[in-house]
Design an enzyme around this catalytic site. Sequence first.
Site, PDB file in Angstrom:
ATOM      1  N   ARG A  16     -37.766  11.009 -40.093  1.00 42.71           N
ATOM      2  CA  ARG A  16     -37.865  11.311 -38.651  1.00 42.71           C
ATOM      3  C   ARG A  16     -38.521  10.190 -37.847  1.00 42.71           C
ATOM      4  NH1 ARG A  16     -38.824  16.828 -40.233  1.00 42.71           N
ATOM      5  NH2 ARG A  16     -36.787  17.836 -40.106  1.00 42.71           N
ATOM      6  N   LYS A  29     -32.727   0.380 -27.924  1.00 44.01           N
ATOM      7  CA  LYS A  29     -31.438   1.068 -28.075  1.00 44.01           C
ATOM      8  C   LYS A  29     -30.950   0.787 -29.484  1.00 44.01           C
ATOM      9  CE  LYS A  29     -29.172   1.381 -23.589  1.00 44.01           C
ATOM     10  NZ  LYS A  29     -28.048   0.866 -22.768  1.00 44.01           N
ATOM     11  N   GLU A  33     -24.022 -13.140 -22.485  1.00 45.44           N
ATOM     12  CA  GLU A  33     -25.070 -12.131 -22.259  1.00 45.44           C
ATOM     13  C   GLU A  33     -26.170 -12.715 -21.362  1.00 45.44           C
ATOM     14  OE1 GLU A  33     -25.406  -8.495 -22.303  1.00 45.44           O
ATOM     15  OE2 GLU A  33     -24.384  -8.818 -24.202  1.00 45.44           O
ATOM     16  N   LYS A  92     -35.176  -8.540 -18.943  1.00 42.69           N
ATOM     17  CA  LYS A  92     -34.881  -7.299 -19.667  1.00 42.69           C
ATOM     18  C   LYS A  92     -36.148  -6.497 -19.906  1.00 42.69           C
ATOM     19  CE  LYS A  92     -32.498  -4.787 -23.010  1.00 42.69           C
ATOM     20  NZ  LYS A  92     -31.469  -4.649 -23.971  1.00 42.69           N
ATOM     21  N   GLU A 134     -32.905   4.667 -19.835  1.00 45.51           N
ATOM     22  CA  GLU A 134     -31.698   4.517 -19.012  1.00 45.51           C
ATOM     23  C   GLU A 134     -31.392   5.742 -18.150  1.00 45.51           C
ATOM     24  OE1 GLU A 134     -28.361   2.092 -20.676  1.00 45.51           O
ATOM     25  OE2 GLU A 134     -27.138   3.717 -19.881  1.00 45.51           O
ATOM     26  N   ARG A 172     -32.155   1.016 -15.683  1.00 47.22           N
ATOM     27  CA  ARG A 172     -31.679   0.284 -16.869  1.00 47.22           C
ATOM     28  C   ARG A 172     -30.158   0.146 -16.897  1.00 47.22           C
ATOM     29  NH1 ARG A 172     -33.879   0.687 -23.130  1.00 47.22           N
ATOM     30  NH2 ARG A 172     -32.373  -0.777 -23.978  1.00 47.22           N
ATOM     31  N   ASN A 217     -25.841  -2.675 -17.978  1.00 47.33           N
ATOM     32  CA  ASN A 217     -24.478  -2.389 -18.440  1.00 47.33           C
ATOM     33  C   ASN A 217     -23.422  -3.149 -17.649  1.00 47.33           C
ATOM     34  OD1 ASN A 217     -25.536  -0.597 -20.276  1.00 47.33           O
ATOM     35  ND2 ASN A 217     -25.392   1.153 -18.879  1.00 47.33           N
ATOM     36  N   HIS A 253     -20.189  -4.438 -19.148  1.00 45.74           N
ATOM     37  CA  HIS A 253     -20.032  -3.783 -20.449  1.00 45.74           C
ATOM     38  C   HIS A 253     -19.063  -2.601 -20.429  1.00 45.74           C
ATOM     39  CE1 HIS A 253     -23.289  -6.395 -21.490  1.00 45.74           C
ATOM     40  NE2 HIS A 253     -23.356  -5.942 -22.724  1.00 45.74           N
ATOM     41  N   HIS A 287     -16.910  -3.318 -23.424  1.00 46.21           N
ATOM     42  CA  HIS A 287     -16.926  -2.467 -24.620  1.00 46.21           C
ATOM     43  C   HIS A 287     -15.523  -1.936 -24.935  1.00 46.21           C
ATOM     44  CE1 HIS A 287     -21.478  -1.333 -24.862  1.00 46.21           C
ATOM     45  NE2 HIS A 287     -21.216  -2.532 -25.321  1.00 46.21           N
ATOM     46  N   HIS A 308     -18.511 -10.014 -29.215  1.00 48.81           N
ATOM     47  CA  HIS A 308     -19.110  -9.251 -28.119  1.00 48.81           C
ATOM     48  C   HIS A 308     -19.157 -10.070 -26.817  1.00 48.81           C
ATOM     49  CE1 HIS A 308     -21.711  -6.296 -26.213  1.00 48.81           C
ATOM     50  NE2 HIS A 308     -22.577  -7.249 -25.923  1.00 48.81           N
TER      51      HIS A 308
HETATM   52  N1  GLY Z   1     -27.828  -3.638 -23.755  1.00 48.96           N
HETATM   53  C1  GLY Z   1     -28.133  -2.845 -22.659  1.00 48.96           C
HETATM   54  C2  GLY Z   1     -29.448  -2.165 -22.755  1.00 48.96           C
HETATM   55  O1  GLY Z   1     -30.222  -2.462 -23.637  1.00 48.96           O
HETATM   56  O2  GLY Z   1     -29.735  -1.328 -21.947  1.00 48.96           O
END
Ligand code: GLY
Length: 360
Positions: free
Chosen positions: A123, A145, A187, A229, A239, A243, A247, A250, A254, A266
């Site tokens: 956990r 993430k 990126e 970031k 998010e 946040r 994206n 993306h 994606h 990517h």
């Molecule tokens: N890669 C996008 C984020 O970490 O929110």
Amino acid sequence: MKIHLPLKVKKDLSYQIQIGNNIFKDLRKIVLSKFNPDKAIIITDENVFNLYEQKIENELIGNSSKFEIIVIAAGEESKSQQTRDELENKIIDLKPTRSSMIIAIGGGVVGDISGFLASVILRGIRYIQVPTTIIAQVDSSIGGKTGINTKHSKNLIGTFHQPSFILVDFDFLSTLPYEEYLSGLAEIVKSLLIASKSGFEYLEKFSEKILNREEIYLQKLIKESIRTKAQIVAKDPEEKNLRKVLNFGHTIGHAIEALSNYKIKHGFAIAEGILVESYLSFITNKLSEVDLFRIQYIVNRLTLDKNLRKEFSFNDIYEKMTYDKKKTGDQINFSLLREIGKCEINKTVSKELIEIAYNH
Ligand code: GLY
């Protein structure tokens, strides 16, 4: 009967991101003195292991019996449910306890799957990120993430689980193949576009030097992207709103990656996403034509524009987008630019306009 269960959890999840040259050798002391795990399980991939086995042995493991190492196959295919299962069993075989920790040494795939495992094993146990690619250094290692891919889309299974520490050693980038290097630049372009006008201007000014891999220029941009970031994640770790700016590029990116079965790198998929979503920002979100041209110029200049989206029909891309997390009901949410350095969230756009931007 109703029983109210009051639950207001406040936790300090703060952590340090240590950035520099030749700092991997400091990690051993940090792990053993600061975190003092009973077991430190290193997860890395074959590419990193082949290049850095001696360094990991000499500088990190040394004569300590606390370290174990697990090596997975390199590539996006490893971010799968199958690899997750195999890794879970290998880690459980090592009999971890809640004071054990995972150390992820690698790119986004290693970092994302290791973070995911750290969040579910017993956990939740601690983990450290040692990102070895540009994409991982500026984006995926930061912010907790974690996730794995499914056949439908990227990262559909995942958690938020913050690392305990991140070590960004620029020296790892010296062995990045050039294509991987370029993919990483996408990126960085995204980070600067959403939140750093001055960083984007720096990139415009020194694009030649960055293309030539002159380290000092790249390192400045990596630091700027990490700072950006970190500030965003600190304000909105899960998010809920802000946040989402991360994206940008993306939603389309994606979908392209997933449709290519993760064969397209990517960064190159994100570069396509940046081009399409910048055009969408121009036609729907008042991004100026001048800013649009500047973005198109820099993506071209960095040789990131590979016209990959022409390989996929808009309808297939749209179908993939409907699996994406950036969806509310039937609407697809975009984060769109208002100007270079300023991004706005929760912009829903009609299918027709997305198609125009995709095919422009
Ligand atoms: N890669 C996008 C984020 O970490 O929110």
